[in-house]
Design a protein around this motif. Sequence first.
Motif, mmCIF file in Angstrom:
data_model
loop_
_atom_site.group_PDB
_atom_site.id
_atom_site.type_symbol
_atom_site.label_atom_id
_atom_site.label_comp_id
_atom_site.label_asym_id
_atom_site.label_seq_id
_atom_site.Cartn_x
_atom_site.Cartn_y
_atom_site.Cartn_z
ATOM 1 N N HIS A 25 58.284 54.472 -91.434
ATOM 2 C CA HIS A 25 58.232 53.028 -91.677
ATOM 3 C C HIS A 25 58.012 52.249 -90.385
ATOM 4 O O HIS A 25 58.454 51.118 -90.250
ATOM 5 N N ALA A 32 58.660 47.150 -95.406
ATOM 6 C CA ALA A 32 60.071 47.167 -95.009
ATOM 7 C C ALA A 32 60.853 48.017 -96.006
ATOM 8 O O ALA A 32 60.691 47.874 -97.221
ATOM 9 N N PRO A 33 61.687 48.916 -95.519
ATOM 10 C CA PRO A 33 62.487 49.747 -96.419
ATOM 11 C C PRO A 33 63.473 48.908 -97.221
ATOM 12 O O PRO A 33 63.983 47.895 -96.737
ATOM 13 N N THR A 34 63.745 49.342 -98.412
ATOM 14 C CA THR A 34 64.725 48.670 -99.259
ATOM 15 C C THR A 34 66.084 49.350 -99.105
ATOM 16 O O THR A 34 66.166 50.489 -98.642
ATOM 17 N N VAL A 35 67.109 48.672 -99.533
ATOM 18 C CA VAL A 35 68.443 49.263 -99.478
ATOM 19 C C VAL A 35 68.510 50.489 -100.388
ATOM 20 O O VAL A 35 69.206 51.468 -100.079
ATOM 21 N N GLU A 36 67.762 50.494 -101.475
ATOM 22 C CA GLU A 36 67.727 51.660 -102.357
ATOM 23 C C GLU A 36 67.129 52.867 -101.643
ATOM 24 O O GLU A 36 67.607 53.990 -101.794
ATOM 25 N N GLN A 37 66.081 52.640 -100.849
ATOM 26 C CA GLN A 37 65.488 53.739 -100.077
ATOM 27 C C GLN A 37 66.471 54.267 -99.031
ATOM 28 O O GLN A 37 66.550 55.472 -98.799
ATOM 29 N N ARG A 53 74.247 47.864 -97.851
ATOM 30 C CA ARG A 53 73.765 46.545 -98.242
ATOM 31 C C ARG A 53 72.431 46.260 -97.554
ATOM 32 O O ARG A 53 72.105 46.848 -96.521
ATOM 33 N N ALA A 54 71.679 45.329 -98.100
ATOM 34 C CA ALA A 54 70.376 44.962 -97.535
ATOM 35 C C ALA A 54 70.513 44.519 -96.080
ATOM 36 O O ALA A 54 69.642 44.798 -95.250
ATOM 37 N N VAL A 57 70.093 47.294 -93.395
ATOM 38 C CA VAL A 57 68.807 47.968 -93.164
ATOM 39 C C VAL A 57 68.256 47.707 -91.763
ATOM 40 O O VAL A 57 67.942 48.656 -91.037
#
Length: 188
Positions: A25, A32-37, A53-54, A57
């Motif tokens: 990334h 931009a990476p997500t918190v899920e990723q 949490r977001a 990141v």
Amino acid sequence: MDVNGYRSDGVGASVAMVNFWTVDHAGADAPAPTVEQVRELLAPFSFLVQDARAAHVPLLAAWAAELRGVFEAADLEEAVDRGNALLAQITVNPRLVDHGYGLHVHYAPSGVPFVDRARINSAMGIANLLAEYGIDRSGVCAADACERVYADTSRNGRRRYCSEACANRANVAAHRARKRAATGSQGD
């Protein structure tokens, strides 16, 4: 004896974070990476990822860039300096706990935010890696054009590539180069 996996989880998480943020990334055009990723990335390393949490990141991305410096170190002295710089940024309050997995040590104080737990466990993993193996078992992948990092905690300690795919490509390229050289020398 490493019974709880924190050492290997910290090393594995460090490698995963460095490769995720500084290679996969990296760059202005990378999404931009997500918190899920991030949760998916760190779940295999025994982190309580539901706490991520977001807002964590970008903090973890910056930490990954600092971790990368240990893998890129030219010598043990530089790696130790970089490892000590990581350790200086964390607060470790080790404690013995037993929550169904047998008695083991937690490095992070109870109740610290997710990003701090990730930083503590990865810094401690890197410190243990350096103390046990020096820099001979970690680094940047030896394959041409690959920027991913690796850490080898196996018994034989011969790994020099980030993955089997890179090792196979390098071995095939070396084999073909030897074959071309042998064929070229026969024609003389």
